[in-house]
Design a protein around this motif. Structure first.
Motif, mmCIF file in Angstrom:
data_model
loop_
_atom_site.group_PDB
_atom_site.id
_atom_site.type_symbol
_atom_site.label_atom_id
_atom_site.label_comp_id
_atom_site.label_asym_id
_atom_site.label_seq_id
_atom_site.Cartn_x
_atom_site.Cartn_y
_atom_site.Cartn_z
ATOM 1 N N PHE A 126 0.825 -1.208 0.000
ATOM 2 C CA PHE A 126 0.000 0.000 0.000
ATOM 3 C C PHE A 126 0.864 1.264 0.000
ATOM 4 O O PHE A 126 2.007 1.239 0.458
ATOM 5 C CB PHE A 126 -0.876 0.038 1.268
ATOM 6 N N ILE A 127 0.277 2.358 -0.471
ATOM 7 C CA ILE A 127 0.849 3.675 -0.185
ATOM 8 C C ILE A 127 0.662 3.899 1.310
ATOM 9 O O ILE A 127 -0.441 3.703 1.827
ATOM 10 C CB ILE A 127 0.109 4.779 -0.974
ATOM 11 N N ILE A 128 1.727 4.284 2.010
ATOM 12 C CA ILE A 128 1.569 4.593 3.444
ATOM 13 C C ILE A 128 1.979 6.040 3.700
ATOM 14 O O ILE A 128 2.981 6.529 3.182
ATOM 15 C CB ILE A 128 2.367 3.635 4.362
ATOM 16 N N VAL A 152 4.565 9.371 1.968
ATOM 17 C CA VAL A 152 4.059 10.731 1.822
ATOM 18 C C VAL A 152 3.597 11.249 3.188
ATOM 19 O O VAL A 152 3.162 10.465 4.042
ATOM 20 C CB VAL A 152 2.911 10.765 0.760
ATOM 21 N N PHE A 154 1.039 13.540 5.050
ATOM 22 C CA PHE A 154 -0.165 14.374 5.101
ATOM 23 C C PHE A 154 -0.212 15.018 6.481
ATOM 24 O O PHE A 154 -0.101 14.324 7.489
ATOM 25 C CB PHE A 154 -1.440 13.551 4.850
ATOM 26 N N SER A 171 -7.995 15.104 2.801
ATOM 27 C CA SER A 171 -6.756 15.528 2.144
ATOM 28 C C SER A 171 -6.074 14.370 1.392
ATOM 29 O O SER A 171 -5.756 14.508 0.196
ATOM 30 C CB SER A 171 -5.840 16.174 3.200
ATOM 31 N N MET A 175 -5.722 14.299 -2.664
ATOM 32 C CA MET A 175 -4.360 14.419 -3.186
ATOM 33 C C MET A 175 -3.911 13.160 -3.915
ATOM 34 O O MET A 175 -3.059 13.225 -4.793
ATOM 35 C CB MET A 175 -3.390 14.728 -2.044
ATOM 36 N N LEU A 176 -4.463 12.015 -3.548
ATOM 37 C CA LEU A 176 -4.089 10.775 -4.234
ATOM 38 C C LEU A 176 -5.126 10.384 -5.295
ATOM 39 O O LEU A 176 -5.016 9.314 -5.901
ATOM 40 C CB LEU A 176 -3.918 9.633 -3.213
ATOM 41 N N SER A 177 -6.098 11.259 -5.540
ATOM 42 C CA SER A 177 -7.164 10.973 -6.515
ATOM 43 C C SER A 177 -7.785 9.599 -6.264
ATOM 44 O O SER A 177 -7.888 8.773 -7.169
ATOM 45 C CB SER A 177 -6.635 11.052 -7.961
ATOM 46 N N LEU A 178 -8.160 9.361 -5.022
ATOM 47 C CA LEU A 178 -8.804 8.094 -4.663
ATOM 48 C C LEU A 178 -10.227 8.362 -4.184
ATOM 49 O O LEU A 178 -10.592 9.506 -3.897
ATOM 50 C CB LEU A 178 -8.009 7.393 -3.543
#
Lengths: 246, 246
Positions: A126-128, A152, A154, A171, A175-178
């Motif tokens: 995953f992105i963490i 990243v 936040f 946010s 910002m991650l277009s999810l």
């Protein structure tokens, strides 16, 4: 069972969930006592300092005071509280630069034993990122100090809002277009998870019984019970990684 | 010699300086041609696409159009340019989701041979971050794809400005509570470094002769000469790390 579609990004509450603020600040402070011959009651101070956290942010959230970063709030609370905890330390022994250094103890916090290993496991899939009321400078320096391998940061600093304002939870979504349900907040505090759930995020609760130094079952200081309303419940980041198939 | 005090944070231009957009997109595209039986001229497309980058951002910088992220600009330019480069590919063979996928080629760029090793060396001594016109989602996913070990992502997205607007160069200064001269921009483009220097940041120039695929000495497409006005000049991140004593 759409709720159980795995998320794409995990964002983490930091203070208490990832790092041991209570134990780290007491340790940092006691080393300073030893080095300088001070007599500061660090356990008393850190508890009072943390208790000032929420009210100081609430004054910013209500716009009673203009935007103020957590570093600045920490320093202001420290100046107010420290005199009550200096014991036999002569007041003039503590200089302005010492106050600066002490207030940055929040940059020098250490992770829980499972934090770094668990984050690395989760990062493989995953992105963490952080999702913290800490400011960008604080979170960046803490990550280097404690080896937290964020993709990243936040931070309240970017959106000029503190949790539980929805702007914070949305946010990472924006910002991650999810989609909101593709982002999951991982936190040791139920009120934080409830704030995220209201914005449509998934939730993972982690029990951190030592957040206040020792388990306070009676005082109810830490959230001690799993809840069905959260998407995941775990006792460590490693347990969470297992549940998520990392 | 105050200028030669080492900086505390290094921020990096990304496209061209850290990653090989030209070579990566051509490779990504040619694989797609092969897989789908398409006949797209990827070299022609990527050059035209990159040439559209600056004018598309300038329309945002001048406020002619409202804030638009780089992902959105990339997709809009692609839609406009692609028909000129499809060769014998039937137009209807390329679906909307293909356009989305192609436009995200900018998320799948690879570093130069020295990038990851050099960044790791630099990270051991400095805070390292992006300072890129890319949006947060793009930069975060690219970092995972290419293994770029950023401490922090500084992006146009956070400040709603594109370089060379001063708001971009001052973003890491403000967010890390540093003085301008404690932050250094690392870039392969002199106009970018000059923008940073105007805001008081330190500068490190890296020569990237292959940014446009092959060295274009005559076309002058890439910046090919060291300059005394920059604080550091190097041929790779590893050379820069050596100069900075990492």
């Amino acid at each position: 069972m759409a709720r159980k579609q795995p998320p794409k990004a995990l964002v983490f509450d930091v203070f208490g969930t990832c790092v041991d603020w209570h134990g780290s600040i007491i340790r940092d402070g006691r080393l300073l006592n030893q080095e300088r011959g001070w007599d500061i009651d660090w356990e008393g101070l850190v508890n009072a300092w943390r208790a000032a956290y929420r009210p100081s942010m609430d004054r910013v959230r209500s716009r009673e005071v203009p935007w103020t970063s957590l570093d600045e709030l920490h320093l202001a609370s420290l100046k107010e509280l420290l005199p009550r905890f200096i014991g036999k330390t002569p007041k003039r022994a503590i200089k302005a630069e010492d106050l600066e250094y002490i207030s940055k103890a929040w940059h020098r916090l250490k992770g829980w034993p499972d934090t770094v290993r668990g984050l690395k496991q989760l990062k493989s899939k995953f992105i963490i990122g952080t999702l913290s009321n800490g400011n960008v400078g604080l979170l960046t320096r803490m990550a280097k100090h404690a080896g937290l391998p964020w993709d990243v940061i936040f931070s309240s600093d970017w959106v000029h809002h503190y949790k539980p304002d929805p702007e914070m939870y949305l946010s990472p979504v924006n910002m991650l277009s999810l989609k909101p349900e593709e982002v999951m907040l991982v936190a040791a505090h139920k009120h934080d998870l409830d704030g995220a759930a209201k914005c449509g995020l998934k939730t993972a609760f982690i029990i951190r019984p030592l957040e206040y130094g020792k388990p306070h079952f009676d005082a109810g200081k830490y959230d001690s019970k799993f809840e069905k309303r959260f998407d995941y419940n775990a006792k460590s980041f490693i347990e969470l990684a297992d549940q998520l198939g990392c």
